[in-house]
Design an enzyme around this catalytic site. Structure first.
Site, PDB file in Angstrom:
ATOM      1  N   LYS A  41       0.840  -1.203   0.000  1.00 14.00           N
ATOM      2  CA  LYS A  41       0.000   0.000   0.000  1.00 14.00           C
ATOM      3  C   LYS A  41       0.874   1.251   0.000  1.00 14.00           C
ATOM      4  CE  LYS A  41      -0.291  -0.350   5.017  1.00 14.00           C
ATOM      5  NZ  LYS A  41      -1.172  -0.466   6.204  1.00 14.00           N
ATOM      6  N   ARG A 133     -10.411  -0.303  15.579  1.00 17.76           N
ATOM      7  CA  ARG A 133     -10.213   0.527  14.404  1.00 17.76           C
ATOM      8  C   ARG A 133     -11.177   0.030  13.327  1.00 17.76           C
ATOM      9  NH1 ARG A 133      -4.288   1.296  11.692  1.00 17.76           N
ATOM     10  NH2 ARG A 133      -4.775  -0.793  10.947  1.00 17.76           N
ATOM     11  N   TYR A 248      17.635  29.301   6.198  1.00 17.44           N
ATOM     12  CA  TYR A 248      16.634  30.010   6.973  1.00 17.44           C
ATOM     13  C   TYR A 248      17.023  30.088   8.450  1.00 17.44           C
ATOM     14  CZ  TYR A 248      13.348  29.904   3.058  1.00 17.44           C
ATOM     15  OH  TYR A 248      12.733  30.077   1.838  1.00 17.44           O
ATOM     16  N   MET A 296      12.023  23.610   1.620  1.00 19.07           N
ATOM     17  CA  MET A 296      11.049  22.862   0.836  1.00 19.07           C
ATOM     18  C   MET A 296      11.696  22.107  -0.327  1.00 19.07           C
ATOM     19  SD  MET A 296       7.623  24.164  -1.158  1.00 19.07           S
ATOM     20  CE  MET A 296       6.794  24.654   0.361  1.00 19.07           C
TER      21      MET A 296
END
Length: 348
Positions: A41, A133, A248, A296
């Protein structure tokens, strides 16, 4: 310019087929006569489900699991002789697709069972043995499934990564009681960590996932073999004087004249921001620490002590999921599935 004319990405995942297969083989040996499947998955835990399925099927794996129906088309056509199942069951709006696709639902509610019963087809079913669940309540399972053709009856362990947790045995005993009352072609309980709990948890089928892809512990207690390694291209090299800062918040300050390599890799690619200041690259065996915050799209590494590099060179960034998880304060699951689509995924 056509899409095919664009150059390849500036970051790549180098993926080790031999490590993936060896991890699966370790699980398969540990469970003896039980069928050893594979959960692929979330696009094979971020590494590529189609490619992982092909390699595992060639190694002998015959039973595969994804979470959603949307994951199935990308895996078609299935390798010969394998089965594919969808762990979250099927809803009314998914039913037409489910009937058209070569996969079985793992039904998780009484309403899903009632819906699927109308098809007359086999199914798989999840029982909630204590995780609270997904799954049928143990008390309702036999009645809800009366007359159904259940290929596999499943449950899922909540605390398998803690062998001493008493819930493991409670869940095993609960599921055994349900299994004694519900006919099925096979019974399955253990995920990667559950396999290490021993033969009483193996039953007929196991579903390793994270352990195949480099996270968690193998049945013999050692860490899973890493499957992925990152390489990123150097966009710019610069010399930073002692006292100069990088990135940063000026989070890195050079304590000596330093050579800094800025590469095309950031948290948008899944290289976690938590690796700021603790992640590292390797150049010819020299460890090069991350310099400043991961941003990023970019990361910077201090390559002062590395052999000479040039802009455009590729540098290696190790990605052992457990080591990286410890450094980043996250889990290996999170780090693997966060690996983004801007990588060129290269299997060897």
């Amino acid at each position: 310019m056509s899409p095919t004319a664009f150059p390849p990405p500036q970051a790549r995942l180098l993926l080790d087929s031999a490590a993936l297969i060896a991890n699966w083989q370790d699980f398969a040996r540990a469970v003896g006569a039980a069928d050893c499947g594979a959960a692929i998955k979330a696009d094979g835990y971020g590494l590529g489900a189609r490619e992982a399925m092909a390699r595992l099927a060639a190694a002998g794996c015959r039973t595969f699991y994804v979470a959603h129906w949307q994951e199935v088309p990308a895996l078609l056509p299935l390798p010969a002789g394998v089965t594919l199942s969808v762990l979250h069951g099927v809803t009314a709006d998914e039913l037409p697709a489910a009937l058209a696709l070569p996969a079985l639902p793992v039904l998780v509610t009484a309403a899903q069972v009632a819906l699927w019963r109308q098809t007359g087809r086999p199914c798989e079913v999840m029982v909630d043995s204590g995780m609270n669940r997904l799954g049928l309540a143990p008390s309702e399972t036999a009645d809800v499934l009366a007359g159904m053709n259940v290929a596999v009856l499943h449950s899922h362990l909540a605390c398998a990564d803690n062998p001493a947790h008493p819930l493991n045995e409670r869940q095993r005993a609960c599921f055994a009681e349900v299994a004694a009352r519900v006919p099925a072609g096979a019974y399955a309980l253990a995920n990667s960590a559950g396999i290490a709990l021993g033969a009483a948890f193996h039953l007929d089928l196991v579903r390793p996932g994270i352990g195949l892809f480099g996270g968690g512990l193998m049945p013999n207690g050692r860490v899973s073999r890493p499957v992925a390694r990152i390489q990123a291209r150097i966009i710019q090299l610069r010399d930073v004087p002692a006292g100069g800062t990088v990135g940063y918040a000026a989070a890195f300050a050079a304590t000596r004249p330093s050579r800094i390599a800025t590469v095309a890799l950031g948290y948008a690619d899944g290289y976690a921001r938590g690796l700021s200041g603790v992640g590292f690259a390797e150049v010819a065996g020299v460890r090069c620490p991350a310099a400043g915050r991961i941003s990023m799209d970019l990361s910077a590494f201090d390559v002062t002590d590395a052999p000479a590099l040039a802009e455009g060179d590729w540098i290696d960034i190790p990605f052992d999921p457990e080591t990286m998880a410890t450094l980043a304060g996250r889990t290996s699951y999170e780090l693997l599935v966060a690996l983004g689509q801007r990588f060129d995924r290269v299997w060897a």
